[in-house]
Design a protein around this motif. Structure first.
Motif, PDB file in Angstrom:
ATOM      1  N   UNK A   9     -58.110  24.578  20.160  1.00 22.35           N
ATOM      2  CA  UNK A   9     -56.680  24.912  20.166  1.00 22.35           C
ATOM      3  C   UNK A   9     -56.167  25.284  18.780  1.00 22.35           C
ATOM      4  N   UNK A  10     -56.610  24.553  17.757  1.00 23.05           N
ATOM      5  CA  UNK A  10     -56.093  24.823  16.405  1.00 23.05           C
ATOM      6  C   UNK A  10     -56.563  26.183  15.888  1.00 23.05           C
ATOM      7  N   UNK A  11     -57.763  26.601  16.257  1.00 19.37           N
ATOM      8  CA  UNK A  11     -58.239  27.904  15.818  1.00 19.37           C
ATOM      9  C   UNK A  11     -57.437  29.015  16.495  1.00 19.37           C
ATOM     10  N   UNK A  12     -57.160  28.851  17.778  1.00 18.52           N
ATOM     11  CA  UNK A  12     -56.334  29.855  18.462  1.00 18.52           C
ATOM     12  C   UNK A  12     -54.965  29.957  17.793  1.00 18.52           C
ATOM     13  N   UNK A  13     -54.412  28.820  17.422  1.00 15.94           N
ATOM     14  CA  UNK A  13     -53.116  28.811  16.749  1.00 15.94           C
ATOM     15  C   UNK A  13     -53.187  29.546  15.418  1.00 15.94           C
ATOM     16  N   UNK A  14     -54.263  29.321  14.656  1.00 14.37           N
ATOM     17  CA  UNK A  14     -54.430  29.989  13.363  1.00 14.37           C
ATOM     18  C   UNK A  14     -54.499  31.503  13.549  1.00 14.37           C
ATOM     19  N   UNK A  15     -55.347  31.967  14.475  1.00 12.83           N
ATOM     20  CA  UNK A  15     -55.547  33.409  14.634  1.00 12.83           C
ATOM     21  C   UNK A  15     -54.287  34.093  15.138  1.00 12.83           C
ATOM     22  N   UNK A  16     -53.659  33.515  16.167  1.00  9.61           N
ATOM     23  CA  UNK A  16     -52.465  34.160  16.730  1.00  9.61           C
ATOM     24  C   UNK A  16     -51.301  34.120  15.734  1.00  9.61           C
ATOM     25  N   UNK A  17     -51.199  33.066  14.958  1.00 11.86           N
ATOM     26  CA  UNK A  17     -50.159  33.001  13.922  1.00 11.86           C
ATOM     27  C   UNK A  17     -50.399  34.074  12.864  1.00 11.86           C
ATOM     28  N   UNK A  18     -51.667  34.264  12.511  1.00  9.14           N
ATOM     29  CA  UNK A  18     -51.999  35.255  11.491  1.00  9.14           C
ATOM     30  C   UNK A  18     -51.711  36.671  11.980  1.00  9.14           C
ATOM     31  N   UNK A  19     -52.009  36.955  13.237  1.00  8.03           N
ATOM     32  CA  UNK A  19     -51.721  38.280  13.797  1.00  8.03           C
ATOM     33  C   UNK A  19     -50.215  38.540  13.773  1.00  8.03           C
ATOM     34  N   UNK A  20     -49.430  37.541  14.145  1.00  9.16           N
ATOM     35  CA  UNK A  20     -47.968  37.677  14.089  1.00  9.16           C
ATOM     36  C   UNK A  20     -47.489  37.887  12.656  1.00  9.16           C
ATOM     37  N   UNK A  21     -48.124  37.193  11.718  1.00  6.15           N
ATOM     38  CA  UNK A  21     -47.762  37.347  10.309  1.00  6.15           C
ATOM     39  C   UNK A  21     -48.066  38.763   9.823  1.00  6.15           C
ATOM     40  N   UNK A  22     -49.206  39.319  10.234  1.00  8.20           N
ATOM     41  CA  UNK A  22     -49.560  40.689   9.850  1.00  8.20           C
ATOM     42  C   UNK A  22     -48.522  41.680  10.394  1.00  8.20           C
ATOM     43  N   UNK A  23     -48.094  41.484  11.619  1.00  7.63           N
ATOM     44  CA  UNK A  23     -47.086  42.357  12.222  1.00  7.63           C
ATOM     45  C   UNK A  23     -45.778  42.304  11.437  1.00  7.63           C
ATOM     46  N   UNK A  24     -45.273  41.094  11.223  1.00  8.30           N
ATOM     47  CA  UNK A  24     -43.979  40.954  10.549  1.00  8.30           C
ATOM     48  C   UNK A  24     -44.056  41.438   9.107  1.00  8.30           C
ATOM     49  N   UNK A  25     -45.185  41.202   8.439  1.00 10.89           N
ATOM     50  CA  UNK A  25     -45.363  41.683   7.065  1.00 10.89           C
ATOM     51  C   UNK A  25     -45.291  43.200   7.015  1.00 10.89           C
ATOM     52  N   UNK A  26     -45.974  43.856   7.947  1.00 14.71           N
ATOM     53  CA  UNK A  26     -45.981  45.323   7.980  1.00 14.71           C
ATOM     54  C   UNK A  26     -44.584  45.877   8.255  1.00 14.71           C
TER      55      UNK A  26
END
Length: 229
Positions: free
Chosen positions: A147-164
């Motif tokens: 569960x924690x790895x899924x949280x890390x990856x999906x959070x990072x993808x959202x961060x990449x979107x918002x950063x862009x």
């Protein structure tokens, strides 16, 4: 003396041409500001003929978003060779290539544009996020993520979107710095999660074991040590 003859396109070929023309226009201006008349003129056909292939602007817009989403999802594909940090950095560079080339279109894709809230647009956005998620899992060599790895990856993808999206609004930070920073962000999210979870600790140690000192993750370690001292 020869007379030029306009070649008649088939239905699918004409549809693909119109999608390509729409994407080109959307890459320069918001889809809200692009009219059917402009798309018809750029394609060299009449306005009624555009409606022959697409019922309206929304259907053409959704078809263009579908092609854009497939292109964007493909930017996360990367051979599983070499250290993870370098792979993620190449992914981020291709990701920002898309963002740079298709700024208004990228914003429309992630924010919904004229089709905000539609099930089609939401599904396209989700498909990009899911493709990115699957690719990152593949890079990590994990089939059944905790569960924690899924949280890390999906959070990072959202961060990449918002950063862009924020970067597009003024481009106040150099693009190259943001690409590296997002790779650092992935390592930082994983490290924080590892502090709470043994599985994540083992995964992070496996990742770092193959990282060179001059790679993105090594660079982050140097920066953190300097900050702490």
């Amino acid at each position: 003396m020869t007379t030029g003859v306009r070649r008649r396109m088939g239905v699918d070929e004409r549809r693909q041409q119109l999608i390509g023309v729409a994407l080109e226009l959307f890459s320069r201006r918001s889809p809200d500001d692009v009219s059917i008349d402009e798309i018809a003129s750029a394609a060299g056909i009449s306005r009624p003929l555009v409606y022959h292939y697409f019922p309206g602007k929304l259907s053409l817009y959704e078809a263009a978003l579908k092609r854009a989403s497939e292109d964007l999802a493909g930017r996360f594909s990367e051979p599983r060779q070499g250290p993870l940090g370098a792979r993620l950095l190449r992914v981020m560079r291709r990701y920002f290539d898309f963002v740079d080339d298709h700024g208004p279109g990228f914003s429309a894709l992630m924010r919904g544009g004229p089709a905000v809230g539609s099930s089609t647009t939401n599904a396209l956005i989700d498909s990009v996020r899911q493709a990115a998620y699957v690719q990152i899992l593949s890079h990590l060599g994990v089939d059944d993520p905790p569960a924690r790895l899924e949280l890390v990856i999906r959070s990072w993808i959202s961060l990449a979107e918002s950063t862009a999206l924020i970067w597009l609004d003024g481009r106040r930070i150099p693009r190259g710095e943001l690409e590296v920073q997002l790779v650092h962000d992935f390592a930082a999210l994983a490290a924080v999660s590892a502090a709470y979870d043994e599985e994540m600790t083992a995964l992070l140690r496996r990742i770092l074991r193959d990282e060179p000192s001059d790679g993105p993750f090594g660079d982050l370690a140097v920066r953190l040590v300097a900050l702490a001292s």
